[in-house]
Design a protein around this motif. Structure first.
Motif, short mmCIF file in Angstrom:
data_model
loop_
_atom_site.label_atom_id
_atom_site.label_comp_id
_atom_site.label_asym_id
_atom_site.label_seq_id
_atom_site.Cartn_x
_atom_site.Cartn_y
_atom_site.Cartn_z
N HIS A 57 -98.37 22.26 41.72
CA HIS A 57 -99.28 23.17 42.43
C HIS A 57 -98.95 23.22 43.92
O HIS A 57 -98.81 24.30 44.49
CB HIS A 57 -100.73 22.73 42.23
N ASN A 58 -98.83 22.07 44.55
CA ASN A 58 -98.56 22.07 45.99
C ASN A 58 -97.20 22.66 46.33
O ASN A 58 -97.02 23.23 47.41
CB ASN A 58 -98.68 20.65 46.54
N LEU A 59 -96.24 22.55 45.41
CA LEU A 59 -94.95 23.18 45.64
C LEU A 59 -95.07 24.69 45.78
O LEU A 59 -94.28 25.32 46.48
CB LEU A 59 -93.97 22.83 44.51
N LYS A 60 -96.08 25.28 45.15
CA LYS A 60 -96.29 26.72 45.29
C LYS A 60 -96.51 27.10 46.75
O LYS A 60 -96.02 28.13 47.22
CB LYS A 60 -97.49 27.16 44.45
N TYR A 61 -97.27 26.28 47.48
CA TYR A 61 -97.54 26.59 48.88
C TYR A 61 -96.25 26.64 49.69
O TYR A 61 -96.04 27.55 50.49
CB TYR A 61 -98.47 25.54 49.48
N TRP A 62 -95.41 25.67 49.48
CA TRP A 62 -94.19 25.54 50.29
C TRP A 62 -93.07 26.46 49.83
O TRP A 62 -92.17 26.77 50.60
CB TRP A 62 -93.74 24.08 50.28
N GLN A 63 -93.12 26.86 48.56
CA GLN A 63 -92.08 27.75 48.02
C GLN A 63 -92.50 29.22 48.06
O GLN A 63 -91.84 30.07 47.48
CB GLN A 63 -91.74 27.35 46.59
N LEU A 64 -93.60 29.52 48.75
CA LEU A 64 -94.10 30.89 48.91
C LEU A 64 -94.39 31.55 47.56
O LEU A 64 -94.16 32.74 47.38
CB LEU A 64 -93.11 31.74 49.72
N LYS A 65 -94.91 30.77 46.63
CA LYS A 65 -95.37 31.32 45.37
C LYS A 65 -96.86 31.62 45.49
O LYS A 65 -97.55 31.08 46.34
CB LYS A 65 -95.08 30.35 44.22
N GLU A 66 -97.38 32.47 44.62
CA GLU A 66 -98.73 32.97 44.81
C GLU A 66 -99.79 32.07 44.17
O GLU A 66 -99.54 31.39 43.17
CB GLU A 66 -98.82 34.40 44.26
N TYR A 67 -100.98 32.12 44.76
CA TYR A 67 -102.10 31.31 44.30
C TYR A 67 -103.41 31.94 44.74
O TYR A 67 -103.47 32.69 45.72
CB TYR A 67 -101.99 29.87 44.85
N HIS A 127 -108.13 29.19 50.70
CA HIS A 127 -107.18 30.25 51.07
C HIS A 127 -106.41 30.73 49.85
O HIS A 127 -106.22 29.99 48.88
CB HIS A 127 -106.21 29.74 52.13
N SER A 128 -105.95 31.99 49.92
CA SER A 128 -105.20 32.60 48.82
C SER A 128 -103.98 33.33 49.36
O SER A 128 -103.93 33.73 50.53
CB SER A 128 -106.07 33.61 48.07
N PHE A 129 -103.00 33.52 48.47
CA PHE A 129 -101.81 34.32 48.76
C PHE A 129 -101.50 35.12 47.50
O PHE A 129 -101.01 34.57 46.51
CB PHE A 129 -100.64 33.43 49.16
N ASP A 145 -100.13 39.14 46.07
CA ASP A 145 -99.56 40.46 46.33
C ASP A 145 -99.14 40.62 47.79
O ASP A 145 -99.34 41.67 48.40
CB ASP A 145 -100.58 41.54 45.96
N GLY A 146 -98.56 39.56 48.34
CA GLY A 146 -98.05 39.61 49.70
C GLY A 146 -99.11 39.50 50.78
O GLY A 146 -98.78 39.62 51.97
N LYS A 147 -100.36 39.27 50.41
CA LYS A 147 -101.44 39.20 51.39
C LYS A 147 -102.09 37.83 51.37
O LYS A 147 -102.27 37.22 50.32
CB LYS A 147 -102.49 40.28 51.11
N ARG A 148 -102.46 37.35 52.56
CA ARG A 148 -103.19 36.08 52.70
C ARG A 148 -104.64 36.39 53.07
O ARG A 148 -104.90 37.22 53.93
CB ARG A 148 -102.54 35.20 53.76
N PHE A 149 -105.55 35.72 52.39
CA PHE A 149 -106.97 35.89 52.69
C PHE A 149 -107.70 34.58 52.38
O PHE A 149 -107.14 33.67 51.76
CB PHE A 149 -107.56 37.06 51.90
N TYR A 150 -108.95 34.49 52.83
CA TYR A 150 -109.68 33.23 52.69
C TYR A 150 -111.18 33.47 52.64
O TYR A 150 -111.68 34.54 53.02
CB TYR A 150 -109.35 32.29 53.84
N TYR A 151 -111.88 32.45 52.16
CA TYR A 151 -113.34 32.44 52.22
C TYR A 151 -113.75 31.66 53.48
O TYR A 151 -113.21 30.58 53.75
CB TYR A 151 -113.95 31.75 51.01
N PRO A 152 -114.71 32.17 54.26
CA PRO A 152 -115.19 31.43 55.43
C PRO A 152 -115.75 30.06 55.01
O PRO A 152 -116.25 29.89 53.89
CB PRO A 152 -116.31 32.33 55.98
N ALA A 203 -103.56 37.62 56.90
CA ALA A 203 -102.29 38.17 57.37
C ALA A 203 -101.43 38.53 56.17
O ALA A 203 -101.75 38.19 55.03
CB ALA A 203 -101.56 37.13 58.24
N LEU A 204 -100.33 39.23 56.44
CA LEU A 204 -99.33 39.45 55.41
C LEU A 204 -98.54 38.16 55.23
O LEU A 204 -98.27 37.44 56.19
CB LEU A 204 -98.40 40.60 55.81
#
Length: 372
Positions: free
Chosen positions: A256-266, A274-276, A278-285, A301-302
């Motif tokens: 799972h953590n490798l996804k963050y560093w390998q730019l895979k989506e979650y 936080h989420s990534f 379809d090329g977009k980053r977004f988060y819950y406050p 951000a993108l």
């Protein structure tokens, strides 16, 4: 800015993604912790789980993507006790979870046998436990509620519950620490006999308890000495240094953590998650009241940019492929980093050495000026 995507339409793809669930409750806040968490309230927990369940159902209807990793973090997810099975059942009912998915939950050494039994029965196959130190005085100073003996007992109970994939957290460069105390902590970790160790340098954040009191911390040279000593000892004992703060025996790297560093989506659900996608980053406050009333994401951000490939890729021991970057005279520009033992270069690949990982931020900043 409220996010129009992806609530507007279903996200269709065959590519696997990860799912992160945030459980923002702890029995007590640690002196160093800067993660979003609250003191445990039973009534609030039930309200939160109700809102989280609704969010899971909503996203399950929006996303048609296989889930190959689930990470339930916090906070302290083990406060869920047997409600962990209810949470996972909601995930299984609303998402397509791969048969071989890695399913991780974070626990503290006071984790109950009820939680472990429920987690195992519900498909959890990886446990991450916050050990931090094998020194009771150090643990007390950190604000931890357990002792070294309780960590040992917890690991044994986790193994007896049928878990083999276990990660233990180690914290280094603690107040009043030195190489001797670190050596004892590392030997303690070896005694636990777990296949994965996440090792973090203590970083004092201003909004924590540690941020408001004087601490006798190692100086810059002391931090370097401890980090490099730890890397050497762990690698000598069969733990591959696959990411700046993570060491694993073969086959036990965190998928799972490798996804963050390998730019895979979650997808991340819960306040501060936080989420990534379809090329977009977004988060819950980071606001549990707002999440309970109406979960809503905020565009960040993108993602997937060359800047991210450089920054995240160099966290990994495998490094990055320079063919993704256009730059003249790259060999001569990198030569000072190679000569100073900060970077390894093999063909088109560059990666940070242990020494380079220690000062990764400054190296990444310098390489950004060269490669971007």
């Amino acid at each position: 800015m409220r996010l129009a995507f992806p609530e507007a339409a279903r996200v269709l793809s065959l590519t696997d993604i990860g799912l992160y669930i945030h459980i923002p409750f702890c029995k007590r806040k640690c002196a160093y912790c800067d993660f979003y968490s609250l003191t445990m309230w039973e009534n609030l927990l039930d309200e939160y789980l109700s809102a989280l369940t609704g969010d899971i159902k909503k996203w399950g209807g929006l996303i048609d993507r296989p889930i190959d990793s689930i990470y339930i973090g916090g906070g302290t997810p083990s406060v869920l006790e047997d409600k962990i099975s209810v949470l996972l059942e909601e995930i299984y009912n609303n998402f397509t979870v791969c048969e071989n998915a890695e399913i991780t939950v974070e626990v503290n050494p006071d984790v109950s046998d009820i939680f472990l039994k429920s987690a195992k029965k519900s498909g959890v196959n990886r446990i991450s436990i916050g050990v931090q130190s094998g020194n009771d005085e150090m643990l007390k100073n950190l604000g931890r509620t357990h002792t070294a003996k309780q960590s040992e007992n917890a690991i044994n109970r986790i193994k007896n519950a049928g878990f083999e994939n276990i990660s233990a957290d180690l914290m280094i460069c603690l107040p009043n620490s030195d190489i001797n105390s670190l050596s004892q902590d590392i030997d303690f970790m070896f005694g636990l006999d777990v296949p994965h160790i996440s090792a973090y340098i203590l970083k004092v954040e201003q909004k924590t308890k540690f941020g408001s009191i004087p601490l006798d911390l190692p100086n810059e040279d002391g931090v370097a000495e401890q980090y490099l000593y730890m890397c050497k000892k762990l690698e000598e004992n069969g733990y591959s240094h696959y990411e700046i703060s993570n060491f694993a025996k073969s086959g036990f790297e965190s998928k799972h953590n490798l996804k963050y560093w390998q730019l895979k989506e979650y997808l991340g659900l819960g306040p501060s998650a936080h989420s990534f996608l379809d090329g977009k980053r977004f988060y819950y406050p980071a606001d549990i009241s707002g999440y309970i009333k109406r979960p809503a994401t905020v565009f960040d951000a993108l993602g997937g940019t060359k800047e991210e490939k450089l920054m995240l890729g160099l966290r990994l021991k495998n490094g990055i492929d320079l063919s993704d970057f256009l730059c003249d005279n790259i060999d001569s520009l990198l030569l000072p980093f190679v000569k100073n033992g900060l970077i390894n270069k093999k063909g088109n690949n560059i990666s940070l050495t242990d020494k380079g990982m220690l000062v990764s931020n400054s190296i990444i900043t310098a390489l950004s000026e060269i490669l971007l």
